[in-house]
Design a protein around this motif. Structure first.
Motif, PDB file in Angstrom:
ATOM      1  N   TYR A  57      16.910 -14.330  20.246  1.00 26.25           N
ATOM      2  CA  TYR A  57      16.422 -15.639  20.663  1.00 26.25           C
ATOM      3  C   TYR A  57      16.526 -16.630  19.496  1.00 26.25           C
ATOM      4  CZ  TYR A  57      14.370 -12.685  24.274  1.00 26.25           C
ATOM      5  OH  TYR A  57      14.192 -11.754  25.272  1.00 26.25           O
ATOM      6  N   HIS A  58      17.033 -17.820  19.794  1.00 25.05           N
ATOM      7  CA  HIS A  58      17.200 -18.856  18.776  1.00 25.05           C
ATOM      8  C   HIS A  58      16.569 -20.156  19.285  1.00 25.05           C
ATOM      9  CE1 HIS A  58      20.176 -16.282  16.726  1.00 25.05           C
ATOM     10  NE2 HIS A  58      20.588 -15.995  17.957  1.00 25.05           N
ATOM     11  N   ASN A  59      15.698 -20.722  18.479  1.00 31.88           N
ATOM     12  CA  ASN A  59      15.023 -21.953  18.875  1.00 31.88           C
ATOM     13  C   ASN A  59      15.133 -22.982  17.746  1.00 31.88           C
ATOM     14  OD1 ASN A  59      13.063 -22.854  21.221  1.00 31.88           O
ATOM     15  ND2 ASN A  59      12.217 -23.722  19.337  1.00 31.88           N
ATOM     16  N   THR A  60      15.417 -24.244  18.113  1.00 26.30           N
ATOM     17  CA  THR A  60      15.512 -25.311  17.120  1.00 26.30           C
ATOM     18  C   THR A  60      14.609 -26.463  17.536  1.00 26.30           C
ATOM     19  OG1 THR A  60      17.826 -24.737  16.682  1.00 26.30           O
ATOM     20  CG2 THR A  60      17.038 -26.842  15.847  1.00 26.30           C
TER      21      THR A  60
ATOM     22  N   ASN B 286      13.542 -30.009  21.619  1.00 26.20           N
ATOM     23  CA  ASN B 286      13.533 -28.557  21.435  1.00 26.20           C
ATOM     24  C   ASN B 286      14.715 -27.948  22.182  1.00 26.20           C
ATOM     25  OD1 ASN B 286      11.830 -26.079  20.525  1.00 26.20           O
ATOM     26  ND2 ASN B 286      12.430 -25.619  22.635  1.00 26.20           N
ATOM     27  N   GLN B 287      15.423 -27.039  21.506  1.00 20.05           N
ATOM     28  CA  GLN B 287      16.543 -26.347  22.126  1.00 20.05           C
ATOM     29  C   GLN B 287      16.352 -24.844  21.963  1.00 20.05           C
ATOM     30  OE1 GLN B 287      20.482 -27.165  20.491  1.00 20.05           O
ATOM     31  NE2 GLN B 287      21.372 -26.879  22.525  1.00 20.05           N
ATOM     32  N   PHE B 288      16.303 -24.161  23.103  1.00 19.93           N
ATOM     33  CA  PHE B 288      16.129 -22.707  23.132  1.00 19.93           C
ATOM     34  C   PHE B 288      17.435 -22.060  23.584  1.00 19.93           C
ATOM     35  CE2 PHE B 288      15.239 -18.924  25.704  1.00 19.93           C
ATOM     36  CZ  PHE B 288      14.603 -18.126  24.755  1.00 19.93           C
ATOM     37  N   ARG B 289      17.905 -21.082  22.801  1.00 18.32           N
ATOM     38  CA  ARG B 289      19.153 -20.379  23.121  1.00 18.32           C
ATOM     39  C   ARG B 289      18.889 -18.883  23.272  1.00 18.32           C
ATOM     40  NH1 ARG B 289      23.832 -23.381  22.072  1.00 18.32           N
ATOM     41  NH2 ARG B 289      23.503 -25.312  20.898  1.00 18.32           N
ATOM     42  N   TRP B 290      19.472 -18.329  24.336  1.00 15.55           N
ATOM     43  CA  TRP B 290      19.420 -16.893  24.563  1.00 15.55           C
ATOM     44  C   TRP B 290      20.737 -16.466  25.205  1.00 15.55           C
ATOM     45  CZ3 TRP B 290      18.733 -14.283  29.518  1.00 15.55           C
ATOM     46  CH2 TRP B 290      18.640 -12.895  29.399  1.00 15.55           C
TER      47      TRP B 290
ATOM     48  N   SER C 254      21.367 -22.059  27.287  1.00 16.11           N
ATOM     49  CA  SER C 254      20.660 -23.003  26.432  1.00 16.11           C
ATOM     50  C   SER C 254      19.768 -23.883  27.306  1.00 16.11           C
ATOM     51  CB  SER C 254      21.651 -23.867  25.652  1.00 16.11           C
ATOM     52  OG  SER C 254      20.985 -24.884  24.932  1.00 16.11           O
TER      53      SER C 254
ATOM     54  N   LYS D 229      15.033 -24.327  12.409  1.00 19.02           N
ATOM     55  CA  LYS D 229      15.569 -23.219  13.200  1.00 19.02           C
ATOM     56  C   LYS D 229      14.636 -22.018  13.113  1.00 19.02           C
ATOM     57  CE  LYS D 229      20.480 -24.385  12.852  1.00 19.02           C
ATOM     58  NZ  LYS D 229      21.830 -23.907  12.419  1.00 19.02           N
TER      59      LYS D 229
ATOM     60  N   THR E 111      14.515 -17.997  14.485  1.00 14.75           N
ATOM     61  CA  THR E 111      15.289 -16.919  15.093  1.00 14.75           C
ATOM     62  C   THR E 111      14.432 -15.668  15.223  1.00 14.75           C
ATOM     63  OG1 THR E 111      17.338 -17.776  14.143  1.00 14.75           O
ATOM     64  CG2 THR E 111      17.352 -15.495  14.892  1.00 14.75           C
TER      65      THR E 111
END
Length: 289
Positions: free
Chosen positions: A207-210, A230-234, A238, A201, A203
């Motif tokens: 912005y959060h990216n895994t 890859n998972q990008f969250r804002w 997602s 993870k 952060t």
């Protein structure tokens, strides 16, 4: 038994996933987009140890998708927090195709009739957390039918996850340990699957990216498959992407999700080098009162 019936048994099942291989098909849009990673957390996790739900409200998810060869996929999942931070989860999965044609081995204009094939999975289990470790176990009832024959059996799934430093998580699973009753002239073999992987993870402000990386081995196909995701969250958005590779097969995937209050919708799509079709899945998730 007509020759074409034997051909369906031998060839169609491994290709389209109506045999016991339906157990390893992606069950939701997130898994289709990212890949089969034993480090994905949530109600749609493929790791029995990583199911999660809000403490005050159970989570419910429903997914509907289309696999290769017009095979339909439907999945329902429910998760609830119990005492001592245990997570109870139950799910149901259906895979089926209804327009298979019954023909002789010689050419003919019209089929004798059509028949269907299906697979049903009912699964329930617990996830338990002990400090930075999580353990999971689930039991499965499996039923599959072809033409007039039906086979059923039980399966066991085990999962483990370890939260490491600096945002890393390790996960491992062993799935589909069990046995089926006879179908036609023999018992279907459950696709025992062993997988392991890491996630990281990252952060930065909002912005959060895994990042995900894993590999699994399937007893039926006897092949190792490698996954990257890859998972990008804002905010409520997602964006997901994935890549997988096994012997002679390369696949890419992608998807997106939108969270609005207690409701979430996710869409996933996959492209393969086999040119056999484009699997797609849409998932809805929401919190119950």
């Amino acid at each position: 038994m007509h020759s074409v019936f034997k051909i369906f048994l031998i060839l169609l099942f491994p290709l389209y996933g109506i045999g016991t291989q339906f157990l390893v098909l992606p069950v939701n849009a997130e898994e289709l987009s990212l890949g089969n990673h034993p480090t994905i957390l949530g109600i749609k996790s493929g790791n029995p140890a990583l199911y999660s739900a809000p403490e005050l409200h159970p989570d419910f998810s429903v997914s509907r998708g289309l696999w290769l060869g017009d095979v339909t996929l439907t999945h329902l999942s429910y998760a609830q927090v119990l005492k001592s931070k245990k997570i109870f989860h139950i799910s149901a999965k259906y895979s089926g195709i209804s327009d298979l044609e019954f023909r002789e081995s010689v050419p003919q204009d019209d089929a004798f009739s059509t028949f269907s094939s299906y697979g049903i999975l009912l699964k329930s289990g617990l996830s338990i957390q002990r400090e930075n470790q999580k353990f999971g176990l689930s039991l499965s009832f499996i039923s599959m039918g072809l033409y007039t024959d039906v086979s059923s059996g039980l399966g066991l799934n085990l999962g483990y996850a370890l939260n490491l430093k600096n945002g890393f998580t390790f996960g491992a699973t062993i799935k589909n340990l069990g046995k089926m009753s006879e179908l036609s002239s023999g018992s279907p073999i459950l696709p025992i699957c062993v997988s392991g992987g890491l996630s990281k993870k990252i952060t930065f402000n909002e912005y959060h990216n895994t990042l995900y990386g894993s590999a699994d081995w399937n007893q039926v196909s006897d092949a190792v498959k490698v996954y990257l995701g890859n998972q990008f969250r804002w905010n409520q958005l997602s964006i997901m992407s994935g890549f997988s590779s096994s012997k002679n097969v390369v696949e890419t995937s992608g998807g997106f999700g939108l969270q609005i209050s207690r409701y979430q919708i996710t869409y996933g799509i996959k492209f393969g080098s086999q040119n056999l079709g484009i699997p797609q899945t849409i998932s809805f998730q929401f919190q119950l009162p």
